[in-house]
Scaffold this motif. Structure first.
Motif, short mmCIF file in Angstrom:
data_model
loop_
_atom_site.label_atom_id
_atom_site.label_comp_id
_atom_site.label_asym_id
_atom_site.label_seq_id
_atom_site.Cartn_x
_atom_site.Cartn_y
_atom_site.Cartn_z
N ALA A 107 21.37 143.13 3.36
CA ALA A 107 22.33 142.23 4.01
C ALA A 107 22.72 141.09 3.08
O ALA A 107 23.89 140.68 3.03
CB ALA A 107 21.73 141.69 5.31
N GLN A 110 25.18 142.41 0.52
CA GLN A 110 26.50 142.58 1.12
C GLN A 110 27.21 141.23 1.25
O GLN A 110 28.43 141.13 1.00
CB GLN A 110 26.36 143.24 2.50
N ARG A 111 26.46 140.22 1.61
CA ARG A 111 27.05 138.88 1.73
C ARG A 111 27.59 138.39 0.39
O ARG A 111 28.71 137.86 0.30
CB ARG A 111 25.99 137.91 2.25
N ARG A 132 33.00 134.43 7.69
CA ARG A 132 32.68 135.61 8.48
C ARG A 132 31.49 136.36 7.87
O ARG A 132 30.58 136.82 8.58
CB ARG A 132 33.89 136.52 8.57
N ALA A 133 31.52 136.49 6.54
CA ALA A 133 30.43 137.19 5.86
C ALA A 133 29.10 136.48 6.06
O ALA A 133 28.06 137.12 6.26
CB ALA A 133 30.74 137.31 4.38
N ALA A 135 28.28 134.56 8.56
CA ALA A 135 27.82 134.75 9.93
C ALA A 135 27.19 136.13 10.11
O ALA A 135 26.15 136.28 10.77
CB ALA A 135 28.99 134.57 10.91
N GLU A 136 27.82 137.14 9.52
CA GLU A 136 27.27 138.50 9.63
C GLU A 136 25.92 138.60 8.92
O GLU A 136 24.99 139.25 9.43
CB GLU A 136 28.26 139.50 9.03
N ALA A 137 25.82 137.96 7.74
CA ALA A 137 24.55 137.99 7.02
C ALA A 137 23.45 137.28 7.78
O ALA A 137 22.30 137.74 7.83
CB ALA A 137 24.73 137.36 5.64
N ASP A 138 23.81 136.14 8.38
CA ASP A 138 22.82 135.39 9.16
C ASP A 138 22.33 136.22 10.34
O ASP A 138 21.14 136.23 10.67
CB ASP A 138 23.42 134.07 9.65
N ALA A 139 23.29 136.92 11.00
CA ALA A 139 22.91 137.75 12.14
C ALA A 139 22.02 138.90 11.70
O ALA A 139 21.03 139.24 12.37
CB ALA A 139 24.17 138.29 12.84
N ALA A 140 22.38 139.51 10.55
CA ALA A 140 21.56 140.62 10.04
C ALA A 140 20.17 140.14 9.67
O ALA A 140 19.16 140.82 9.93
CB ALA A 140 22.25 141.25 8.83
N GLN A 143 18.20 139.51 12.79
CA GLN A 143 17.78 140.78 13.38
C GLN A 143 16.63 141.40 12.59
O GLN A 143 15.66 141.91 13.17
CB GLN A 143 18.97 141.75 13.43
#
Length: 297
Positions: A107, A110-111, A132-133, A135-140, A143
């Motif tokens: 993750a 990808q960020r 956006r990236a 936020a997605e990385a933080d969520a990943a 998780q």
């Protein structure tokens, strides 16, 4: 990292079943350890992500299989099989944790790639894409962290439960896990639990508290001394005494059934005092997944 070749345990299992015209000594505990090992071996993630732990599990199972092939005592085989099961479980949990860590790293990569691409775009578009990236990385990451923590907590819980069962000298059988309370935990020729018996009941209640789906059958047994009717009545009363103790310790009454067998199903000959004492017992049969407990035959 150098990978280990983990063929010996599986090879030993095959050799044990094909070695000679007589079936090698085995136990239900060893059969379970073999089954657990085959499950772990069929999962590529275990060998890839936890090679050292898996090698230790393979070596431990080899020791248990060797003991079985040499027809050592069932207790020694069970102890080695139990150690192998724990090491297999450790390897599986370590693989899960390592896989979760890899997901975090993936993750993060990808960020970084998204951020690099964003620098070539217009300022506003780049800022939006980067946000956006992130936020997605933080969520990943959250998780993956949750998965790692969950795997660690589950491993710790399982290890603690297995230790509690080991302290109670529990045995895995086809009917479920069996915990045996000896005659010395009761008053002589009476159904009341002694102080030590109540302490043992507390340990059993602690195990049941961690198994919300479990159902329990408490079964009483006596030796062959005395009349059959007296023995049957005493065995039933002792089973009910254990049930009442467990209920008093917080175990739901609906989960516990009782049955007295009297002098039936002895585990020793009744020929001497020591053998008769072994027959005077209460067995607590635990079905962890809530399935009905099969009757004795």
């Amino acid at each position: 990292m150098k990978k280990f070749v983990l063929a010996p345990a599986a090879l030993t299992i095959s050799m044990l079943f094909a070695a000679c015209s007589t079936t090698p000594t085995t136990t239900s505990q060893l059969d379970l350890a073999r089954s657990d090992f085959m499950t772990a071996q069929s999962n590529p993630s275990v060998a890839a992500n936890a090679p050292l732990e898996f090698k230790a599990a393979s070596d431990a199972l080899d020791s248990a299989n060797t003991a079985a092939a040499k027809r050592e005592s069932l207790d020694d085989i069970d102890k080695l099989a139990y150690i192998a099961k724990q090491k297999i479980a450790t390897a599986q949990e370590a693989a899960k944790a390592k896989q979760a860590e890899n997901e975090v790293a993936s993750a993060a990569r990808q960020r970084d790639e998204i951020r690099l691409q964003a620098r070539t775009a217009e300022a506003n578009s780049a800022r939006v894409a980067a946000d956006r990236a992130k936020a997605e990385a933080d969520a990943a990451r959250a998780q993956a962290d949750a998965a790692t923590n969950s795997a660690r907590d589950e491993a710790a819980k399982n290890a603690a439960l297995q230790q509690q069962l080991a302290d109670l000298q529990a045995k895995q059988t086809e009917r479920g896990i069996v915990i045996t309370l000896s005659d010395v935990l009761f008053q002589v020729d009476r159904a009341e639990l002694s102080a030590e018996g109540l302490r043992t009941a507390q340990k059993v209640a602690d195990v049941l508290a961690q198994e919300p789906q479990a159902v329990v059958q408490v079964e009483g047994f006596t030796d062959s001394t005395g009349t059959s009717s007296h023995n049957l009545e005493l065995s039933q009363h002792r089973a009910e005494s254990v049930r009442n103790a467990l209920i008093g310790l917080g175990v739901p009454s609906a989960k516990i059934a009782t049955r007295g067998y009297g002098e039936a199903f002895p585990v020793a000959s009744n020929a001497d005092a020591g053998s008769r004492q072994l027959n005077r017992r209460v067995e607590i049969v635990l079905s962890q997944n809530g399935t009905p407990i099969a009757n004795r035959r």
